[in-house]
Design a protein around this motif. Sequence first.
Motif, PDB file in Angstrom:
ATOM      1  N   ASP A 120       0.869  -1.175   0.000  1.00  0.00           N
ATOM      2  CA  ASP A 120       0.000   0.000   0.000  1.00  0.00           C
ATOM      3  C   ASP A 120       0.903   1.221   0.000  1.00  0.00           C
ATOM      4  OD1 ASP A 120       0.282   1.088   2.929  1.00  0.00           O
ATOM      5  OD2 ASP A 120       0.086  -1.085   3.077  1.00  0.00           O
ATOM      6  N   GLU A 121       0.299   2.387  -0.173  1.00  0.00           N
ATOM      7  CA  GLU A 121       1.122   3.572  -0.405  1.00  0.00           C
ATOM      8  C   GLU A 121       1.992   3.917   0.813  1.00  0.00           C
ATOM      9  OE1 GLU A 121      -1.075   6.820  -2.090  1.00  0.00           O
ATOM     10  OE2 GLU A 121       0.667   8.156  -1.952  1.00  0.00           O
ATOM     11  N   ALA A 122       1.401   3.886   1.996  1.00  0.00           N
ATOM     12  CA  ALA A 122       2.179   4.244   3.195  1.00  0.00           C
ATOM     13  C   ALA A 122       3.349   3.281   3.375  1.00  0.00           C
ATOM     14  CB  ALA A 122       1.276   4.234   4.425  1.00  0.00           C
ATOM     15  N   THR A 123       3.082   1.996   3.132  1.00  0.00           N
ATOM     16  CA  THR A 123       4.161   1.007   3.280  1.00  0.00           C
ATOM     17  C   THR A 123       5.258   1.258   2.246  1.00  0.00           C
ATOM     18  OG1 THR A 123       2.532  -0.587   4.085  1.00  0.00           O
ATOM     19  CG2 THR A 123       4.657  -1.476   3.399  1.00  0.00           C
ATOM     20  N   ALA A 124       4.855   1.653   1.032  1.00  0.00           N
ATOM     21  CA  ALA A 124       5.858   1.921  -0.010  1.00  0.00           C
ATOM     22  C   ALA A 124       6.725   3.129   0.362  1.00  0.00           C
ATOM     23  CB  ALA A 124       5.177   2.145  -1.354  1.00  0.00           C
ATOM     24  N   ILE A 125       6.104   4.151   0.933  1.00  0.00           N
ATOM     25  CA  ILE A 125       6.889   5.324   1.366  1.00  0.00           C
ATOM     26  C   ILE A 125       7.909   4.883   2.421  1.00  0.00           C
ATOM     27  CG2 ILE A 125       6.793   7.539   2.594  1.00  0.00           C
ATOM     28  CD1 ILE A 125       4.011   7.964   1.242  1.00  0.00           C
ATOM     29  N   LEU A 126       7.438   4.102   3.389  1.00  0.00           N
ATOM     30  CA  LEU A 126       8.341   3.642   4.453  1.00  0.00           C
ATOM     31  C   LEU A 126       9.411   2.690   3.916  1.00  0.00           C
ATOM     32  CD1 LEU A 126       5.803   3.105   7.381  1.00  0.00           C
ATOM     33  CD2 LEU A 126       7.423   4.989   7.081  1.00  0.00           C
TER      34      LEU A 126
END
Length: 314
Positions: A120-126
């Motif tokens: 998901d997007e938040a996980t990809a940022i992290l």
Amino acid sequence: MSDSTTSPDASFAARLAETAGRIETALAALLDDRQRDHEIARPGRLLAAMRHGALGGGKRLRPFLLIETARLFGVAQEAALPAAMAIELIHCYSLVHDDLPSMDNDDLRRGQPTVHKAFDEATAILAGDGLLTLAFEVLADSEAEASIRADLVLCLARASGLAGMVGGQMLDLDAEGRHAAGTHRHPPSAGDVRRLQAMKTGALLTAAVEMGAILGGASFGQRMSLSTFGQALGACFQVADDVLDVEASPDVMGKATAKDADANKATLVAALGLEAARAERDRLAMDAVGALRRFGPEADTLRAAARFAATRTN
Ligand code: GRG
């Protein structure tokens, strides 16, 4: 011998593939699920997303350039491996963030779903953040002499940040006209495009050869020649990417193509036209080879890398 199995470019491809395998193995070990002594935990989802972004594909050109440049000075592959992993981790982080919906919004990378699609997007940022910081941990934790480690960290940080890759990405978004208050005039000139590409793509490719030169204890003159080589190769690599976006198929590239024009991307194809962009790509490959004139046959693999940058198909 002139058959294709022994041509310089065929042996270059074999050597690149061999180094890619070595990098893959080293990164897989770095990103295994074994908690290290200094760590409280390795959160499983984040680790899985970092592995997705860093493993299972990629040409590994930056670590290859670093290792081959260090080899010019007699540095063994094993000794260059931490720096080689570090630069690849930075590259992988940049791809994870570049693919995000707020950036290029891509679904496919290296033939696989992009990290924000698979997770998901938040996980990809992290995951991108995790790869970025791990790069500097690996460099700082390596066994190189302290002053060499400091030089490597400085070189990689400069190439990656404000006045390097991240800055180039900002100029790229600006040139697309994303920001109403953007300072960029439209359409960007060829000079504007060359400058942003020198930062976005060229800086990290140049850092790859500079880091090899640092590890090898290159003289000032040798480092300057290698830096000129890296800049020309980096520019060549990026124009080749602009041309491939028009000419190559998504299957071969492992990512969407024919996107640049629709996305109003600042490319040399847009600024100069396809023919002139192809000519610039080929001239830059020759410039890169020319920059190596002070080196003998020991630099033939780097010369082949410049030709590869221009003729690559993915
Ligand atoms: C988001 C901080 C941030 C930076 C993004 C790298 C980058 C900056 C953007 C990528 C845009 C892009 C596709 C540029 C073309 C040149 C390039 C870097 C291509 C991908 O590199 P390769 O071909 O990829 O070396 P592999 O998959 O082989 O590792």
